[in-house]
Design a protein around this motif. Sequence first.
Motif, PDB file in Angstrom:
ATOM      1  N   GLU A 113     -12.955 -36.202  33.918  1.00 46.35           N
ATOM      2  CA  GLU A 113     -13.722 -35.776  32.748  1.00 46.35           C
ATOM      3  C   GLU A 113     -12.862 -34.925  31.826  1.00 46.35           C
ATOM      4  OE1 GLU A 113     -17.067 -35.400  30.188  1.00 46.35           O
ATOM      5  OE2 GLU A 113     -16.382 -36.855  31.677  1.00 46.35           O
ATOM      6  N   LEU A 114     -12.002 -34.098  32.387  1.00 47.83           N
ATOM      7  CA  LEU A 114     -11.127 -33.253  31.569  1.00 47.83           C
ATOM      8  C   LEU A 114     -10.174 -34.105  30.747  1.00 47.83           C
ATOM      9  CD1 LEU A 114     -10.263 -30.391  30.833  1.00 47.83           C
ATOM     10  CD2 LEU A 114      -8.725 -30.421  32.812  1.00 47.83           C
ATOM     11  N   ALA A 115      -9.581 -35.125  31.371  1.00 46.04           N
ATOM     12  CA  ALA A 115      -8.674 -36.016  30.641  1.00 46.04           C
ATOM     13  C   ALA A 115      -9.429 -36.811  29.584  1.00 46.04           C
ATOM     14  CB  ALA A 115      -7.964 -36.940  31.615  1.00 46.04           C
ATOM     15  N   ARG A 116     -10.628 -37.267  29.945  1.00 46.54           N
ATOM     16  CA  ARG A 116     -11.412 -38.061  28.990  1.00 46.54           C
ATOM     17  C   ARG A 116     -11.717 -37.263  27.739  1.00 46.54           C
ATOM     18  NH1 ARG A 116     -16.066 -38.795  26.901  1.00 46.54           N
ATOM     19  NH2 ARG A 116     -16.977 -36.981  27.949  1.00 46.54           N
ATOM     20  N   LEU A 117     -12.093 -35.997  27.926  1.00 45.18           N
ATOM     21  CA  LEU A 117     -12.405 -35.148  26.778  1.00 45.18           C
ATOM     22  C   LEU A 117     -11.176 -34.909  25.911  1.00 45.18           C
ATOM     23  CD1 LEU A 117     -14.712 -32.559  28.568  1.00 45.18           C
ATOM     24  CD2 LEU A 117     -15.423 -34.154  26.778  1.00 45.18           C
ATOM     25  N   ARG A 118     -10.049 -34.668  26.544  1.00 46.99           N
ATOM     26  CA  ARG A 118      -8.817 -34.426  25.780  1.00 46.99           C
ATOM     27  C   ARG A 118      -8.426 -35.666  24.977  1.00 46.99           C
ATOM     28  NH1 ARG A 118      -3.645 -35.688  26.497  1.00 46.99           N
ATOM     29  NH2 ARG A 118      -3.888 -36.330  28.681  1.00 46.99           N
ATOM     30  N   LEU A 119      -8.440 -36.823  25.622  1.00 51.75           N
ATOM     31  CA  LEU A 119      -8.046 -38.049  24.939  1.00 51.75           C
ATOM     32  C   LEU A 119      -9.016 -38.405  23.820  1.00 51.75           C
ATOM     33  CD1 LEU A 119      -7.011 -40.132  28.072  1.00 51.75           C
ATOM     34  CD2 LEU A 119      -5.485 -39.078  26.388  1.00 51.75           C
ATOM     35  N   ASP A 149     -16.259 -27.638  24.069  1.00 50.93           N
ATOM     36  CA  ASP A 149     -17.674 -27.398  23.757  1.00 50.93           C
ATOM     37  C   ASP A 149     -18.589 -28.210  24.687  1.00 50.93           C
ATOM     38  OD1 ASP A 149     -19.828 -26.256  22.440  1.00 50.93           O
ATOM     39  OD2 ASP A 149     -19.915 -27.831  20.912  1.00 50.93           O
ATOM     40  N   VAL A 150     -18.354 -28.033  25.997  1.00 50.75           N
ATOM     41  CA  VAL A 150     -19.180 -28.705  26.997  1.00 50.75           C
ATOM     42  C   VAL A 150     -19.606 -27.684  28.050  1.00 50.75           C
ATOM     43  CG1 VAL A 150     -18.075 -30.949  26.662  1.00 50.75           C
ATOM     44  CG2 VAL A 150     -17.181 -29.369  28.394  1.00 50.75           C
ATOM     45  N   ASP A 151     -20.512 -28.102  28.916  1.00 51.54           N
ATOM     46  CA  ASP A 151     -20.920 -27.277  30.048  1.00 51.54           C
ATOM     47  C   ASP A 151     -19.786 -27.265  31.073  1.00 51.54           C
ATOM     48  OD1 ASP A 151     -22.022 -26.220  32.393  1.00 51.54           O
ATOM     49  OD2 ASP A 151     -23.946 -27.228  32.123  1.00 51.54           O
ATOM     50  N   PRO A 152     -19.334 -26.081  31.530  1.00 52.50           N
ATOM     51  CA  PRO A 152     -18.254 -26.035  32.526  1.00 52.50           C
ATOM     52  C   PRO A 152     -18.535 -26.872  33.765  1.00 52.50           C
ATOM     53  CG  PRO A 152     -18.718 -23.837  31.705  1.00 52.50           C
ATOM     54  CD  PRO A 152     -19.785 -24.737  31.157  1.00 52.50           C
ATOM     55  N   MET A 153     -19.806 -26.989  34.151  1.00 51.91           N
ATOM     56  CA  MET A 153     -20.150 -27.738  35.354  1.00 51.91           C
ATOM     57  C   MET A 153     -19.735 -29.196  35.256  1.00 51.91           C
ATOM     58  SD  MET A 153     -21.419 -27.543  38.384  1.00 51.91           S
ATOM     59  CE  MET A 153     -22.453 -26.077  38.450  1.00 51.91           C
ATOM     60  N   THR A 154     -19.709 -29.759  34.037  1.00 48.19           N
ATOM     61  CA  THR A 154     -19.344 -31.160  33.894  1.00 48.19           C
ATOM     62  C   THR A 154     -17.884 -31.417  34.224  1.00 48.19           C
ATOM     63  OG1 THR A 154     -18.774 -30.946  31.542  1.00 48.19           O
ATOM     64  CG2 THR A 154     -21.074 -31.437  32.083  1.00 48.19           C
ATOM     65  N   LEU A 155     -17.071 -30.358  34.254  1.00 45.29           N
ATOM     66  CA  LEU A 155     -15.643 -30.511  34.543  1.00 45.29           C
ATOM     67  C   LEU A 155     -15.332 -30.347  36.017  1.00 45.29           C
ATOM     68  CD1 LEU A 155     -14.164 -28.391  31.604  1.00 45.29           C
ATOM     69  CD2 LEU A 155     -14.646 -30.849  31.664  1.00 45.29           C
ATOM     70  N   MET A 156     -16.310 -29.856  36.785  1.00 44.78           N
ATOM     71  CA  MET A 156     -16.054 -29.531  38.179  1.00 44.78           C
ATOM     72  C   MET A 156     -16.280 -30.737  39.072  1.00 44.78           C
ATOM     73  SD  MET A 156     -15.248 -26.344  37.989  1.00 44.78           S
ATOM     74  CE  MET A 156     -15.211 -25.988  39.735  1.00 44.78           C
ATOM     75  N   VAL A 157     -15.333 -30.970  39.978  1.00 43.81           N
ATOM     76  CA  VAL A 157     -15.579 -31.923  41.047  1.00 43.81           C
ATOM     77  C   VAL A 157     -16.690 -31.340  41.908  1.00 43.81           C
ATOM     78  CG1 VAL A 157     -14.659 -32.906  43.162  1.00 43.81           C
ATOM     79  CG2 VAL A 157     -13.272 -32.883  41.094  1.00 43.81           C
ATOM     80  N   GLY A 158     -17.719 -32.105  42.150  1.00 43.08           N
ATOM     81  CA  GLY A 158     -18.858 -31.597  42.912  1.00 43.08           C
ATOM     82  C   GLY A 158     -20.061 -31.322  42.040  1.00 43.08           C
ATOM     83  N   GLY A 159     -19.864 -31.169  40.739  1.00 48.71           N
ATOM     84  CA  GLY A 159     -20.995 -30.939  39.865  1.00 48.71           C
ATOM     85  C   GLY A 159     -21.990 -32.085  39.945  1.00 48.71           C
TER      86      GLY A 159
END
Length: 210
Positions: free
Chosen positions: A20-26, A69-79
């Motif tokens: 998700e982190l890479a997707r947001l950056r790209l 500008d997203v919820d931190p939980m969306t970046l966590m493995v396990g969220g």
Amino acid sequence: MAKEIQRRGRKRDPGRPVSELARLRLARGMTLDQVGIAVGTARSNVHKYENRPELLRWRWAERFAAVFDVDPMTLMVGGGQSIPVVGYVGAGAEVELVDSYAKGGGLSEAPCPPGTHPKKTVAVIVRGDSQAPMITDGWIIFYSRDPEPDLAAIVGKLCVVKIADGPVMLKQVKRGYSPGKFNLLSSNAPMIEDVALEWAAPTLAMLPGE
């Protein structure tokens, strides 16, 4: 040069799905360098978290989330994922594991805490008051299914421990009186003195019961 930086910023491990982190950056057309500057870390750390999102901890998730500008939980493995509850911590601080420690199929499921890996984490439910008032009946204790290989590293920590030729327990670990031995403490139970441990796993998170 700008195009070269952009190409370098878009590299990732082809053997892994896009995190998700890479997707947001790209999606925002940002390079690793640009994201690193925005969150205050090196590009190598951004690359690490994109390829190994299970390593991302909450304080860094908050920084990245602020940039995108997203919820931190969306970046966590396990969220949004669940992990197995494999037993109970009873009044005597003893854990009754209900299936194989390695399998971790469990009694039920609990939400995976932020910053923990859902495939490497299991949980037990507190029964009784052996660790009250800090931990009371119904709390869920999360710990790694992979025990700590260096037992010296667990001293001073609250751990799920397996006593050699004995039970699995929830205890704070202190150094014992003999080399390689440990004293095990509870808030409301007598100290177990100078015992050997088969394995120990520090607690990763705790969740109050309903």
